[in-house]
Design an enzyme around this catalytic site. Structure first.
Site, PDB file in Angstrom:
ATOM      1  CB  SER A 158       8.389  -2.279  16.980  1.00  0.00           C
ATOM      2  OG  SER A 158       8.328  -3.043  15.795  1.00  0.00           O
ATOM      3  CE1 TYR A 184       3.182  -1.316  16.396  1.00  0.00           C
ATOM      4  CE2 TYR A 184       4.660  -1.896  14.599  1.00  0.00           C
ATOM      5  CZ  TYR A 184       4.260  -2.037  15.913  1.00  0.00           C
ATOM      6  OH  TYR A 184       4.934  -2.897  16.751  1.00  0.00           O
TER       7      TYR A 184
END
Length: 324
Positions: A158, A184
């Site tokens: 990502s 994350y």
């Protein structure tokens, strides 16, 4: 590891997974897609199966998988919980025992910005699920990947990797305060570094690895976010409808799955590996890219990739036999 620079793809941010494989025939190939029954994974499964591949979808929730994948031909649902090492090992052992070459492995499953949780071994859940689970899976499926004589392993990272590198001094947030976005970012950086490390080991065996940013797509991945956090991504228009604007990285699920499918299938990537992709193209380093595009230096760093590989072996007990 190939050079991190575009190759002149004829696809772009608006391309869909179907566009990428429209003229391809994947008959006879077997793919495994983790997370293949939700979000972007469904569209990845649909595109690969539509092009003729047999797609194996490991699922923690078999009933949901049966429901969401109903009507898609050439899909086989298997049992696996990515967060459970024994479940991952059992799935991999079944696949290897079948003696079927696996040509494509798309590691699409993941969690995002979750409250602090730990797996049975005490590892922070985002790192454990997004990275360690897939590390175990690749190690377990290694004989089947080798058997394909030209396999590709895709790590869905990502742009969130730009938030943080891997903190090797405190990967599990036992010393520092837990921050769900730092965790994350670390996990998504680990996805990219895993592709670097795997490609270095797999190239001589015909196994190439890629990582990628799929785009910003509102899926179940956002289930732990508040309404304000979701709104900050500008994913809704003034009428409350989901905004689709690939030029701003806001994509439909079909567009979001395109880069995974592109990296997994396109012949123009033959002989290439270890790179981070976005918008159906090899991305530029972040220092050379426009806006917030591109890949951060820490996510392409070979030394960091090797350090992560060693750590992952220690934490999982999984080793790859990469002898020629």
């Amino acid at each position: 590891m190939s050079e991190q620079k575009p190759i002149g793809s004829r696809f772009n941010a608006a391309s869909t997974a179907h566009d990428v494989v429209a003229e391809m025939d994947l008959s006879g190939k077997t793919a495994v897609v983790t997370g293949g029954y939700s979000g972007l994974g469904i569209e990845t499964t649909r595109a690969l199966a539509g092009a003729g591949a047999t797609v194996i979808v490991p699922a923690r929730n078999g009933e949901k998988a049966q429901r969401t994948l109903a009507g898609i031909e050439r899909v086989i649902i298997e049992t696996m919980d990515l967060a459970d090492p024994a479940s991952v090992a059992a799935f991999a052992n079944r696949m290897v025992a079948n003696d079927t070459p696996i040509s494509i492995l798309v590691n699409s499953a993941g969690i995002m910005a979750t409250p602090l949780a730990r797996d049975a071994d005490g590892h922070e859940s985002q790192f454990a699920t997004n990275h360690l689970g897939h590390f175990r899976l690749v190690a377990g499926l290694w004989p089947a990947l080798l058997k394909a004589k030209g396999a590709r392993v895709i790590s869905v990272s990502s742009r969130g990797h730009q938030i943080a590198p891997v903190d090797f001094d405190d990967v599990d947030f036992t010393k520092r305060a837990y921050d769900k976005w730092q965790a994350y970012g670390q996990a998504k950086t680990a996805n990219a570094l895993f592709a670097v490390g795997l490609d270095r080991r797999g190239e001589q065996h015909g196994v190439r690895a890629f990582s990628l940013h799929p785009g910003v797509i509102l899926t179940d991945l956002a289930r732990h976010l508040s309404e304000d956090e979701i709104n900050s991504f500008d994913v809704y228009d003034e009428n409350g409808n989901r905004r689709v604007d690939p030029s701003r990285d806001l994509k439909s699920p079909e567009q979001g799955a395109a880069t995974s499918v592109w990296a997994a299938t396109r012949p123009e990537l033959n002989g290439i590996g270890g790179v981070y992709c976005e918008d159906c193209e090899i991305a530029l380093p972040q220092s050379q890219a426009d806006g917030n595009k591109g890949v951060a230096s820490w996510a392409m760093d070979v030394e960091a990739a090797e350090r992560l590989w060693t750590l992952s072996e220690q934490l999982t007990g999984q080793l790859l036999d990469t002898r020629k």
